[in-house]
Design a protein around this motif. Structure first.
Motif, short mmCIF file in Angstrom:
data_model
loop_
_atom_site.label_atom_id
_atom_site.label_comp_id
_atom_site.label_asym_id
_atom_site.label_seq_id
_atom_site.Cartn_x
_atom_site.Cartn_y
_atom_site.Cartn_z
N LEU B 229 -37.27 -86.96 -59.32
CA LEU B 229 -36.87 -85.71 -60.04
C LEU B 229 -35.28 -85.36 -59.72
O LEU B 229 -34.54 -85.26 -60.49
N VAL B 230 -34.99 -85.71 -58.59
CA VAL B 230 -33.47 -85.04 -58.28
C VAL B 230 -32.48 -85.73 -59.08
O VAL B 230 -31.59 -85.59 -59.65
N MET B 231 -32.76 -87.09 -58.85
CA MET B 231 -31.84 -88.34 -59.35
C MET B 231 -31.92 -88.26 -60.95
O MET B 231 -30.86 -88.48 -61.73
N ARG B 232 -32.84 -87.52 -61.49
CA ARG B 232 -33.02 -87.82 -62.98
C ARG B 232 -32.39 -86.44 -63.51
O ARG B 232 -31.63 -86.34 -64.38
N VAL B 233 -32.55 -85.25 -62.66
CA VAL B 233 -31.97 -83.90 -63.63
C VAL B 233 -30.67 -83.37 -62.69
O VAL B 233 -30.10 -82.63 -63.61
N CYS B 234 -30.17 -84.06 -61.70
CA CYS B 234 -29.00 -83.57 -61.09
C CYS B 234 -27.78 -84.03 -61.61
O CYS B 234 -27.74 -85.17 -61.80
N ASP B 235 -26.83 -83.11 -61.72
CA ASP B 235 -25.40 -83.55 -62.30
C ASP B 235 -24.64 -83.94 -60.77
O ASP B 235 -23.85 -84.78 -60.71
N GLU B 236 -24.93 -82.85 -59.88
CA GLU B 236 -24.06 -83.55 -58.43
C GLU B 236 -25.35 -82.83 -57.37
O GLU B 236 -26.15 -82.18 -57.63
N ILE B 237 -24.95 -83.64 -56.36
CA ILE B 237 -26.13 -83.56 -55.39
C ILE B 237 -25.37 -82.94 -53.86
O ILE B 237 -24.20 -83.78 -53.75
#
Ligand code: ATP
Ligand code: MG
Lengths: 391, 270
Positions: B229-237
């Motif tokens: 989920l994180v990798m799909r929706v995030c622009d930056e982490i």
């Protein structure tokens, strides 16, 4: 209600004032016709019922709607009662009754704000303890200021004569002059109904929703922009105002205000009424007050007929009240109003099933949730005030 | 340590819009424990910013600092560029920041509709006196708030539950109600604390679509353990470990960062 025009129905649903005013008007008409017929003794009992119900209505808003417990509302009634007595201390020379009651409400409201500020910082048993201390301490203040507040003897309250127009109206309606007891009972009931309309309005409003939010989850309420302290203090102040008006009625009815009337027993009676009626339910406050005043009036007779001596007979009412309260807490936490509501909801659900299964808009009628359709509107389950840290 | 243990808000992206929320050099100590250690972070409108890290890394503490529940031991917090030294959680809604709670925090004895109406309180106008006297103005305002709450419930597909109480609803529905309560205030920044926990993979897909659809209206700060989920929706982490920022960048950069891999394998990155 099949034949009622849609617009009227929408108004009924969406405008709390319309609902509450219609109910209150019906109540007032009932009272106006009942009181002259019942005699002085019953009228006096009905007066007591009215002011107990009013104070309990205030308490049920505080405890049921906002989750704050108060074991000291009897002391707040004392503030209203003493204010009234101080203003009506001379025969035939008092200010108009409306102003006296408003002053009693204002004074109690002010005390309510002060107590509420302290209470907002306390939770659960600490809040219970602090308000209990208030219930015990306040009568002591009256005793201490003997010169101003009359000590143990208390203050005499001179109630104004029945105004001419009221006597005329009563004569026109019933064909006889109203007695003083009837007049006072009518005053008390009018005050109760007005108070209930205002409290029900509030409960149904944004303010009531905020109080309930603070009760259910402090962190989520804060995130929604609600100031916890302000919400709690305002609930306490409103609750105190109702107790103040009730105290004013007590002072007018008893014609004397003495510390003995505001003992711990009174505060506990209010708690019992609220629990009996169902926390947060305004209709429940009337039902609970009716049950308890009946108990108080029949208790001693009952005791004597059971062969108890006078002293023991006096204890029958508090004993039964205590037992009934415990039983309600254990068996029907939503109180008597909750039981009635549950019955109604179940019957409606059965009808909905047997007549038109598709008419209930998709939610299963057997849901175990509170019906939430009492005059206070919001739910009536037992509330346990809790504190929370960071999320 | 490969990435900067950055002390200021990183600004690698070409995003020109000013951050809604910034943490500069924020340290939080609970007694001897350093929950956050010189953390810097910026949340911008239109950007989904993921905050990840192993259990106890300090993610929730970071949210609590941002919301005013925890006061930083040192460092500064800025909303829209203005420093907020002493601000309280109830002021957050007025700053157009909303947050969902890890434990949902629904109001159990209010209906779903009332729950969402509380969320809309920021936009409500009726006063105490208006409510007491039930003035026409107050019930018109109530109707407007109710309509907005209903619209929000409809948008999230749970309007049919409006009259129910939260405890009678399945967990995924409750999560949507909690989200509706946050969204109805029309925030410019939304803080989501583990929104995917307890959801099935289908529901997680829906959630991802939903979060992606929010970015034209608001920025999102997302704490989440589900990496897909994180990798799909995030622009930056931003990656936290033991209270320190150990990495910051795009999903692709963070995924291949050796410090991050080490932290997630449970190795000691001293
Ligand atoms: N109020 C507090 N008092 C003391 N210690 C705390 C407090 N809040 C958090 N901590 C500690 O701070 C550290 C960071 O906690 P935090 O809840 O921020 O971690 P997290 O990244 O959200 O973890 P998780 O993924 O398990 O939710 C933990 O060691 C925690 O025990
Ligand atoms: Mg956490």
């Amino acid at each position: 209600m099949a034949g009622v025009p849609q617009r009227l129905r929408t108004t009924w649903r969406e405008v709390p004032l319309a609902r509450h005013l219609v109910l209150a008007a019906i109540g007032l008409v009932l009272v106006a016709f009942t009181l002259p017929a019942v005699g002085d003794f019953r009228a006096t009992q009905l007066t007591e019922l009215a002011y107990i119900a009013l104070a309990a209505a205030g308490l049920t808003v505080l405890t049921g709607l906002n989750g704050q417990l108060s074991l000291g509302h009897g002391a707040l009634m004392a503030v209203g009662a003493y204010t009234t007595a101080l203003l009506l201390d001379e025969r035939d020379a008092g200010p108009p009754l409306v102003l006296v009651v408003l002053a009693a409400v204002a004074a109690t409201l002010a005390v309510g704000v002060v107590v509420g500020v302290a209470a907002a910082r306390l939770h659960g048993p600490y809040l219970a303890g602090a308000t209990l201390a208030m219930a015990v301490a306040v009568p002591g203040i009256a005793v201490h200021f003997r010169d101003q507040l009359g000590g143990e003897q208390g203050l005499r309250t001179y109630t104004p004569e029945i105004p001419g127009w009221a006597a005329d109206a009563a004569y026109y309606l019933t064909g006889s002059d109203p007695s003083r007891s009837t007049y006072v009972a009518f005053l008390a009931w009018a005050t109760l109904l007005l108070g209930l309309v205002l409290l029900a309005n509030l409960a149904r409003s944004r303010t009531g929703r905020r109080w309930a939010a603070v009760r259910d989850d402090e962190v989520a309420a804060e995130l929604a922009g609600i100031h916890l302290g302000r919400a709690r203090v305002s609930a306490f102040a409103v609750s105190a105002a109702a107790a103040g008006a009730a105290g004013a009625m007590l002072a007018i009815a008893d014609r004397n205000v003495a510390p003995g009337a505001f003992n711990l027993n009174l505060s506990m009676t209010l708690v019992a009424v609220v629990v009996l009626g169902g926390l947060g339910s305004l209709t429940g406050a009337i039902i609970g007050a009716a049950v308890l005043t009946l108990l108080v009036s029949f208790g001693p007779g009952l005791g004597r007929s059971l062969g108890l001596d006078d002293l023991a007979s006096e204890q029958v009412a508090p004993l039964v009240a205590g037992l009934v309260t415990v039983a309600v807490i254990l068996l029907a936490p939503r109180g008597l109003a909750g039981i009635a509501q549950g019955r109604l909801a179940a019957r409606r659900a059965r009808r909905a099933y047997t007549s038109a299964p598709s008419s209930d808009g998709g939610s299963p009628p057997s849901s175990s949730t509170p019906a939430g359709s009492g005059s206070a509107g919001t739910s009536t389950a037992v509330s346990t005030p809790t504190g929370k840290g960071t999320p | 340590m490969s990435a900067s243990g950055s002390t200021t808000a990183p600004d690698s992206r070409a995003d020109t819009s000013a951050p809604v929320l910034e943490l500069h050099d924020v340290t939080v100590r609970f007694g001897g424990l350093t929950a956050l250690d010189s953390v810097g972070l910026a949340a911008r409108p239109g950007v989904v910013h993921g905050v990840i890290g192993p259990n106890g890394a300090g993610k929730t503490t970071l949210f609590n600092v941002a919301c005013g529940f925890v006061r930083p031991t040192s460092g500064t917090l800025l909303h829209r560029g203005a420093p907020r030294a002493r601000f309280l959680p109830h002021q957050l809604a007025g700053l157009r920041v909303a947050r969902t709670l890890q434990g949902l925090g629904l109001f159990d004895r209010l209906t779903v509709l009332d729950n969402v109406m509380v969320g809309a309180d920021r936009t409500a106008r009726s006063t105490f006196w208006g409510g007491l006297l039930s003035t026409p103005g107050s019930w018109r305002d109530e109707r407007a708030v109710r309509d907005r709450a209903m619209a929000q419930l409809e948008e999230l597909g749970v309007a049919q539950h409006a009259g129910r109480y939260p405890s009678s609803l399945p967990y995924p529905v409750r999560k949507r109600v909690a989200l509706a309560r946050a969204l109805v205030s029309e925030p410019e920044l939304l803080l989501l604390d583990e929104p995917a926990s307890g959801l099935s993979s289908d529901e997680m897909d829906e959630l991802a679509g939903l979060v992606e659809g929010l970015t034209d209206r608001m920025g999102v700060l997302l704490v989440e353990h589900h990496m897909d989920l994180v990798m799909r929706v995030c622009d930056e982490i931003t990656v936290l470990d033991f209270g320190k920022v150990i990495a910051h960048g795009t999903p692709a950069e963070v995924q291949t960062d050796p410090a991050v891999l080490a932290a997630y394998l449970g190795e000691d990155v001293a």
